[in-house]
Design a protein around this motif. Sequence first.
Motif, PDB file in Angstrom:
ATOM      1  N   LEU A 205       0.527  -1.191  -0.289  1.00  0.00           N
ATOM      2  CA  LEU A 205      -0.150   0.494   0.297  1.00  0.00           C
ATOM      3  C   LEU A 205       0.813   1.030   0.059  1.00  0.00           C
ATOM      4  N   LEU A 206       2.361   1.669   0.590  1.00  0.00           N
ATOM      5  CA  LEU A 206       3.213   2.442   1.325  1.00  0.00           C
ATOM      6  C   LEU A 206       3.728   2.811   0.047  1.00  0.00           C
ATOM      7  N   PHE A 207       4.252   1.661  -1.106  1.00  0.00           N
ATOM      8  CA  PHE A 207       4.697   1.569  -2.090  1.00  0.00           C
ATOM      9  C   PHE A 207       4.104   2.316  -3.862  1.00  0.00           C
ATOM     10  N   GLN A 208       3.155   1.641  -3.209  1.00  0.00           N
ATOM     11  CA  GLN A 208       1.677   2.732  -4.317  1.00  0.00           C
ATOM     12  C   GLN A 208       1.595   4.422  -3.862  1.00  0.00           C
ATOM     13  N   ALA A 209       1.608   4.462  -2.516  1.00  0.00           N
ATOM     14  CA  ALA A 209       1.142   6.155  -1.928  1.00  0.00           C
ATOM     15  C   ALA A 209       1.967   6.576  -2.636  1.00  0.00           C
ATOM     16  N   THR A 210       3.681   5.636  -2.158  1.00  0.00           N
ATOM     17  CA  THR A 210       4.977   6.425  -3.064  1.00  0.00           C
ATOM     18  C   THR A 210       4.885   6.754  -4.486  1.00  0.00           C
ATOM     19  N   VAL A 211       4.629   6.201  -5.126  1.00  0.00           N
ATOM     20  CA  VAL A 211       4.524   5.899  -6.480  1.00  0.00           C
ATOM     21  C   VAL A 211       3.448   7.079  -6.528  1.00  0.00           C
ATOM     22  N   ARG A 212       2.475   7.193  -6.109  1.00  0.00           N
ATOM     23  CA  ARG A 212       1.982   8.125  -6.696  1.00  0.00           C
ATOM     24  C   ARG A 212       2.306   9.405  -6.045  1.00  0.00           C
ATOM     25  N   SER A 213       2.773  10.159  -4.679  1.00  0.00           N
ATOM     26  CA  SER A 213       3.023  11.265  -3.662  1.00  0.00           C
ATOM     27  C   SER A 213       4.165  11.649  -5.103  1.00  0.00           C
TER      28      SER A 213
END
Length: 503
Positions: free
Chosen positions: A187-195
């Motif tokens: 989840l946080l890897f996805q969030a970091t890519v998004r951000s």
Amino acid sequence: MYTVGLQSAADAFLLSSLQVQVFLALCILFVFLIFGVDGNKVDNGSQSPAFLPGSHLLAIAPFFQKRFEFLNDGFRKTGQALFQFNMLRDTVIVVSGEAGRKAFFTNRGFDLTEGFKVLSGAIPVVKGVTSDLQTRRVALIHKRLSAAQRQEHLTQLINPLLEDCRRMMETWGQAGTFDPFENIYELLFQATVRSIASEDIANDAALVRRLKYLYDILDNGTTPATVLLPWLPAPSMIKKLWATKEIYGIVSHAVDNRVRTGERREDTLQMLVDAKDERLVMVGFIMGLLVAGARATGTAASWLITFLGNNTEWKFKATQEVDRLLAIYPSQSKTMSSSEQLSAIPLEAWETETPVLDAVIHETLRIAQPHTAMRRNLGPDTFIDSKLVPSGAYIVYPFSDVHLNPDIYPDPWKFDPSRGEAKVPFGYLGWGGGKTVCLGQRLARLELKLVASMMLLGFRYSTVGADGDLLDSPPRPNWNDTLLCRPEKGTCFLRYEKSTPTL
């Protein structure tokens, strides 16, 4: 350091025979034994920190593989607040205690970039892109990271970050069990890519999974040989070369495509393009910060959810806090999904009206961020606690010296967000200290709060062991795992059940 251009050499080595590979390894061992590091000891009498007893050649592997135990053992064996050992031809000085902590974080001659470059080795290395950067380019990257956390940019991120959480959490189904250090980290890897990267990459789930797979190769392939002997074509180095090349290709393709088409998106890459940054700055910004952000924030989120799953009191307090925000800032959406309700809460409220979540994050970072800060003395000879730190020496400070110190934090392994502030200088280093603090902490805090809120609203969950029974206490973070701090695999899971029909 190595470059993407070494790929052909790596391919050639793979085609060589086992005998050739063994021969090369024996040659390297021979060089170590003949020109070994133990002869590099320079003792300046009482001014010099105590040397770690034994062969310093044998200290290299534990420093990288079991750093927490190695450093603690060094303090025990020397009986000193500072000790030193040799890393091949370089001097490494380990410091502890209040005097060591204050000097480490305030000395302007102690350089982060030089220390991290030599002693870490867990960043994808492309010369001129993520390594060997000019001071001007480093300052520009810091400036862009600050811009990526401006009010308007973070406000725009809230809804897509929550939508990413909803989409990925829906794949878990109504009930089940999962490893939080896999699912929450994803989840946080996805969030970091998004951000940090671009919508083009973040909206492609398969591409995000590919990136995570490649960064995992970098993590798993970090060995003493890949850090200290990056020119040695060992199998782990070849894998790192290949993974770095693939990551570079993905990121550079996104950058080139955006510039070529002129298509506008409301994302960080667009900010870099609008600023007319050099191509290498844009690629380096995304490559470097993706891994740094995903590791630190992913580790924190995994442990935060795990700790709350074992602590009904603080899970209840955190849920109450989120419910209170929802009551103050009601959503106008008719679907009333958790993600849409949470998206109605303004950024200012997330940052200033969540003392419980702030306390939970604060305590999680204290217990479960196994950092060892690294510097190199680029200034003149100096003294710490009356001990000489020569110019050119590397200096390391383990955060466990303060965060797991029972004199500062009684019962230090206990998860207790009600703890007060430590009343000693640099008594808390969750976001760094002195002149070096986490420049991305505003974004990281927001990501942690959004993911935690989605979990608290969307699921009833508890921390269980391999047998499915509730754990009496949470697993202990593994500080020897210097990147992710994960407990022993298979010892901790989350048992969950959806508590709302629509995430």
